[in-house]
Design an enzyme around this catalytic site. Structure first.
Site, PDB file in Angstrom:
ATOM      1  N   LYS A  96      21.245 -36.850  88.035  1.00  0.00           N
ATOM      2  CA  LYS A  96      20.521 -38.037  87.886  1.00  0.00           C
ATOM      3  C   LYS A  96      19.178 -37.521  88.488  1.00  0.00           C
ATOM      4  CE  LYS A  96      24.133 -41.322  87.055  1.00  0.00           C
ATOM      5  NZ  LYS A  96      24.382 -42.840  87.345  1.00  0.00           N
TER       6      LYS A  96
ATOM      7  N   GLU B   3      22.570 -37.491 106.737  1.00  0.00           N
ATOM      8  CA  GLU B   3      21.125 -37.346 106.497  1.00  0.00           C
ATOM      9  C   GLU B   3      20.808 -37.960 104.956  1.00  0.00           C
ATOM     10  OE1 GLU B   3      22.399 -34.437 109.362  1.00  0.00           O
ATOM     11  OE2 GLU B   3      23.144 -34.879 107.261  1.00  0.00           O
TER      12      GLU B   3
END
Length: 518
Positions: free
Chosen positions: A308, A404
């Protein structure tokens, strides 16, 4: 016309007879007798098999007799002279085609025997074949010319192994650039789409097996898959192509639902599973291959894990149009190729997920304001859902294995974040799994510890295969309300279908087909 050939890979004559009948009943347009599979092979067995096929199976399809060299995929290591004897007796018995290896045909003695036998039956044709079970040919176009130079009346058959879906384009190019009868496609899982598109591009034939157990080459579909799932009977040169780009892709129900809707609407379109590996590099190469070949008539793609982000980046790189919503989300799940050769990118996950949540919880969008929501994952689906919930004013906490990534997503939408180890302490009204944890075939995994789920919660799993994941089963045991991934899947698929066709897809048909195929 492209014929659908069904190989008969039987170990004895009785089994071969049964399989020939089954193949004809299933829709075979040509039968290939793979005599190298027969135990204790001799010419009398072959003669009787061909007679049986021509007489007992009256008005049956044409027959190819093959006794493949072990070096090119043969099942048994029969002597070359016996294999030639088999082919010559097959011609005498009335077989319409024999398949012989091009490398062995180059031997003068072998060539003379084959040509002499063919001269006794003007209705018989020679297929000269070359196979590479490791990868691509060095120069497939030159090999095609060499086969025709060796025997201009032969049908060249060039079949190689695709180690990546991008390897298929050389086969497509050869079919596009040549005329006359030729057989060209790729083996292997990565080459599967070439077996379907062989019919669109005019290969003399393509192959499908009676069932998985009787397949004679890697990547071979069954007749039921070819004619049913992939609408092989309706494919022609004008067929428009769509597909789902993913890695992995075998689990996807998208081909089943979109092809069912195409058939229901009477559209000359087919939707393919497109297994695109090697991350952004593989994705970019695939898209450039497609866009450089408008004649293939690819018109649109669904895009899912892990591409994506790649779809968004590629669309920008080629100067395509990205809808504002997809830009805001930072992920794309739908690509449309324009008639002018451009690219448009959309995201239908946003509305698909929001509608699923509102319907599943029996609330309004306004009720999401201030609601505590735990989102597990930080990929494309998570981005769309976080964007939707953020717009609705929900209080979102993002959990992800890579902290993160969770922090980055949370910062973009003013949320909180943590690693998966913090799930044991989550406090939320709504839990949403946006990872692939629990997806087929790893169905015994769940992203949330069992004790965390409470009866006051709603648990939404965006994984739709299986429909009832371990997470949803655990939630039900805890007394929580559940929302399955099928609901979101159908919602976003309908929106994609609208972008593909400018018409509405049948939601009930989509859901029923998806459930049948899981």
């Amino acid at each position: 016309m492209t014929y659908l050939a069904v190989p008969i890979s039987a170990s004895n004559p009785d089994q071969a007879g049964d399989r020939m009948s089954a193949a004809i009943a299933g829709g075979a347009e040509i039968l290939e007798l793979r005599t190298d599979y027969i135990e204790n092979l001799n010419v009398d067995i072959v003669k009787n098999l061909v007679f049986e096929a021509k007489n007992k199976l009256s008005d049956g399809p044409p027959i190819i007799v093959t006794c493949r060299d072990k070096r090119q995929g043969g099942a048994a290591d029969y002597p070359l002279q016996l294999r030639i004897d088999v082919l010559t007796v097959a011609i005498d018995a009335g077989a319409e085609f024999i398949d012989f290896e091009y490398d062995n045909f180059l031997n003068i003695e072998n060539r003379q025997r084959i040509i002499s036998a063919l001269s006794q039956n003007s209705n018989a044709r020679l297929i000269l074949s070359a196979h590479d079970f490791q990868g691509k040919f060095d120069d497939i176009a030159a090999l095609h010319r060499s086969i025709l130079a060796a025997c201009p009346s032969a049908i060249p058959k060039l079949v190689y192994t695709a180690n990546h879906i991008n390897d298929c384009f050389e086969a497509f190019d050869l079919l596009k650039s040549t005329i006359g009868e030729r057989i060209v496609f790729c083996m292997g899982k990565a080459g599967m789409i070439s077996r379907i598109l062989a019919r669109k591009l005019g290969s003399f034939l393509t192959f499908a097996s009676i069932d998985d157990e009787s397949a004679t080459a890697p990547g071979q579909l069954t007749v039921a898959q070819f004619n049913g799932l992939y609408r092989g009977n309706s494919i022609d040169s004008d067929t428009e192509l769509f597909g789902v780009i993913a890695d992995p892709v075998a689990h996807s129900a998208s081909p089943a639902i979109h092809n069912a809707c195409f058939a229901d609407a009477g559209m000359n379109r087919v939707y393919l599973p497109l297994h695109v590996e090697n991350g952004s590099a593989g994705f970019d190469s695939f898209m450039r291959n497609v866009m450089d070949r408008k004649w293939l008539k690819f018109k649109g793609f669904s895009v899912t894990i892990p591409h994506k982000d790649n779809a968004l980046n590629f669309t920008k790189a080629v100067g395509g149009m990205v809808e504002p919503l997809a830009e805001k989300i930072g992920a794309v799940n739908t690509l449309i190729l324009t008639p002018q050769g451009g690219l448009k990118a959309y995201n239908t996950d946003y509305a698909g997920a929001l509608d699923a949540i509102i319907a599943g919880m029996e609330i309004t969008k306004a009720d999401l304001s201030g609601m505590k929501v735990a989102v597990i994952g930080a990929g494309g689906v998570a981005r769309a859902i976080v964007a939707a919930l953020s717009d609705a004013g929900a209080r979102i906490f993002v959990y992800n294995r890579t902290v993160e990534k969770a922090q980055k997503l949370a910062a973009e939408f003013d949320c909180d974040s943590a690693g998966l180890d913090a799930l044991a302490n989550l406090d939320a009204k709504l839990i949403i799994n946006c990872t692939s944890i629990g997806m087929h075939p790893n169905i015994d995994a769940a992203p949330v510890p069992v004790g965390v789920i409470k009866s006051r919660m709603t648990v939404f799993d965006t994984v739709y295969n299986p429909a009832k994941t371990l997470l949803l089963k655990n939630a039900k045991k805890a007394g929580a309300k559940t929302i399955d991934g099928i609901t979101m899947f159908v919602n976003q698929a309908r929106a994609q279908f609208k972008l593909f066709t400018k018409t509405d897809g049948d939601a009930d048909l989509m859901r029923n087909v998806a459930l049948e195929n899981l």
